[in-house]
Every structure is written in C-alpha cells, then in structure tokens.
Write an enzyme that holds these catalytic residues in place. Structure first.
Site, PDB file in Angstrom:
ATOM      1  N   ARG A  45       0.857  -1.178   0.000  1.00 21.90           N
ATOM      2  CA  ARG A  45       0.000   0.000   0.000  1.00 21.90           C
ATOM      3  C   ARG A  45       0.899   1.237   0.000  1.00 21.90           C
ATOM      4  NH1 ARG A  45      -2.007  -3.712   3.783  1.00 21.90           N
ATOM      5  NH2 ARG A  45      -4.117  -4.446   3.302  1.00 21.90           N
ATOM      6  N   LYS A  70      -2.055  -2.074   7.641  1.00 18.62           N
ATOM      7  CA  LYS A  70      -3.301  -2.264   8.369  1.00 18.62           C
ATOM      8  C   LYS A  70      -3.142  -3.397   9.371  1.00 18.62           C
ATOM      9  CE  LYS A  70      -6.650  -0.756   4.945  1.00 18.62           C
ATOM     10  NZ  LYS A  70      -7.762  -1.185   4.098  1.00 18.62           N
ATOM     11  N   HIS A 139      -3.827   2.106  -6.297  1.00 19.65           N
ATOM     12  CA  HIS A 139      -4.197   0.804  -5.730  1.00 19.65           C
ATOM     13  C   HIS A 139      -4.387  -0.263  -6.815  1.00 19.65           C
ATOM     14  CE1 HIS A 139      -5.009  -0.695  -1.732  1.00 19.65           C
ATOM     15  NE2 HIS A 139      -6.051  -1.369  -2.153  1.00 19.65           N
ATOM     16  N   ARG A 142      -2.077  -3.234  -6.721  1.00 28.26           N
ATOM     17  CA  ARG A 142      -2.423  -4.369  -5.846  1.00 28.26           C
ATOM     18  C   ARG A 142      -3.417  -5.285  -6.551  1.00 28.26           C
ATOM     19  NH1 ARG A 142      -1.511  -4.716  -0.381  1.00 28.26           N
ATOM     20  NH2 ARG A 142      -3.576  -5.488   0.173  1.00 28.26           N
ATOM     21  N   HIS A 165      -3.987  -9.754   3.887  1.00 28.88           N
ATOM     22  CA  HIS A 165      -5.401  -9.667   4.243  1.00 28.88           C
ATOM     23  C   HIS A 165      -5.708 -10.634   5.376  1.00 28.88           C
ATOM     24  CE1 HIS A 165      -6.507  -8.200  -0.049  1.00 28.88           C
ATOM     25  NE2 HIS A 165      -6.215  -7.196   0.746  1.00 28.88           N
ATOM     26  N   TYR A 174     -10.051  -8.216  -4.751  1.00 33.04           N
ATOM     27  CA  TYR A 174      -8.894  -7.816  -5.543  1.00 33.04           C
ATOM     28  C   TYR A 174      -8.671  -8.752  -6.717  1.00 33.04           C
ATOM     29  CZ  TYR A 174      -7.472  -4.641  -1.847  1.00 33.04           C
ATOM     30  OH  TYR A 174      -7.413  -3.626  -0.950  1.00 33.04           O
TER      31      TYR A 174
END
Length: 188
Positions: A45, A70, A139, A142, A165, A174
């Site tokens: 990211r 995250k 993004h 990704r 994730h 994704y």
C-alpha cells in the site's frame, strides 16, 4: 485499448510499459522507480511504502518485513530481485544523506525527511501522465498483482497472505476473474 476506460487491473504489457516510464538517469526517477517496484511487485500500500525503513529489509535473506500496514502486524515476504535492485540503486545513487532510517526521503527542502503517501502516489501519477494515461488510482497495482497471481494458479489463501489480508473474502475483491482463465474451464 482506450486510455479513457479504466479497468480494474493492468495487462502484463501495460504493467511493463508503466515500469518502463521511469528514466532512472533523471533526478528523482530512481526513487520513483523503486516506489513503483514496491507497489507492483509486492503489492504494498502507498502508506506501507512511505513508512518502509532500512531496518525492514533483510538483504542477506532476501526478505522484506512490512510492519506498519493495516492491523499493525509484521508480515515477512520474499523480496523480488527487481525490487531489491531498484531499492539498492536508489539508496546508493540517489538517496540524500540523512539520519532518517526511512528508505524513501525528501530530496527537496526539508531534504532527508521521510516522504508521505502522497509522494508515493505522485510517483505513479507522474508516470501515468508521461504515458498519456487517464488514470488516477495507485491501488490498481495491488489489484493487478492479485489478479495475475490468481491467473497463474496461486491459491487464493496464498494471495491473501501476500496482500496481508486477514479475511480471504477481501482478497476475492482484488482477484478479479480473468476472462481468458475462465474460458479455459468453460464448457464448449
């Protein structure tokens, strides 16, 4: 293809074209190219790239530790050769002298301070502009990595691990269905 119609991913030739849009002989382009490799090859990211520290890369083992994404977890991934080479080229040949442990630092005043995610995004936006592409999303890199991994036969749980994730259903967002891959399993 039309530059005005955004898609969820880049095709391999488009990704190669994007990565080729960085002339590393020009000032600032080694940093931008290294940023692009982190985004495209590892699926980082923007904020993860901005916060990447010299201590996060285990050069001897060929591993990168992504620590501040995250969920505040530490994830270790293989460092692709092309990404490592781009990082080394930037660090050795373009990165300003600084006490900062962050890999990506400012080259304009205040020189040597860590960059923010906007600098990471700007590197890709500038490449889009050089190519004449009407794009704004970073993004997408990704999405592209996930889709290409799934298309190459990587199991969704493995792709979820690479993208860091927690929930596998997030990865399915994704990993868009590849029409060519789907046609191989479709009934005649």
């Amino acid at each position: 293809r039309t530059n005005d119609i955004p898609r969820a991913t880049f095709q391999p030739a488009e990704l190669a074209e994007l990565l080729g849009a960085f002339d590393t002989a020009l000032p600032g382009q080694k940093r931008s190219y290294a940023i692009a490799r982190c985004l495209a090859d590892i699926g980082m990211r923007s904020i993860e790239v901005a916060r990447l520290s010299l201590d996060d890369v285990d050069w001897a083992q060929g591993v990168i530790h992504i620590m501040r994404g995250k969920g505040r977890r530490v994830e270790s991934l293989p460092l692709p050769r092309a990404t490592g080479e781009a990082l080394v080229d930037y660090i050795r040949n373009e990165r300003p002298q600084t006490d900062s442990r962050m890999i990506f630092v400012r080259r304009k005043p205040p020189v040597g301070l860590p960059v923010g995610r906007r600098v990471v995004q700007r590197a890709i936006h500038d490449a889009y502009a050089r190519l004449g592409w009407n794009r704004s999303r970073v993004h997408i890199l990704r999405h592209t990595l996930a889709t290409h991994l799934i298309g190459a036969g990587a199991p969704v749980p493995q792709v979820a691990d690479i993208l860091r994730h927690r929930d596998i259903t997030t990865t399915s967002i994704y990993a868009r269905v590849d029409a060519n891959h789907l046609s191989l399993v479709a009934m005649p």
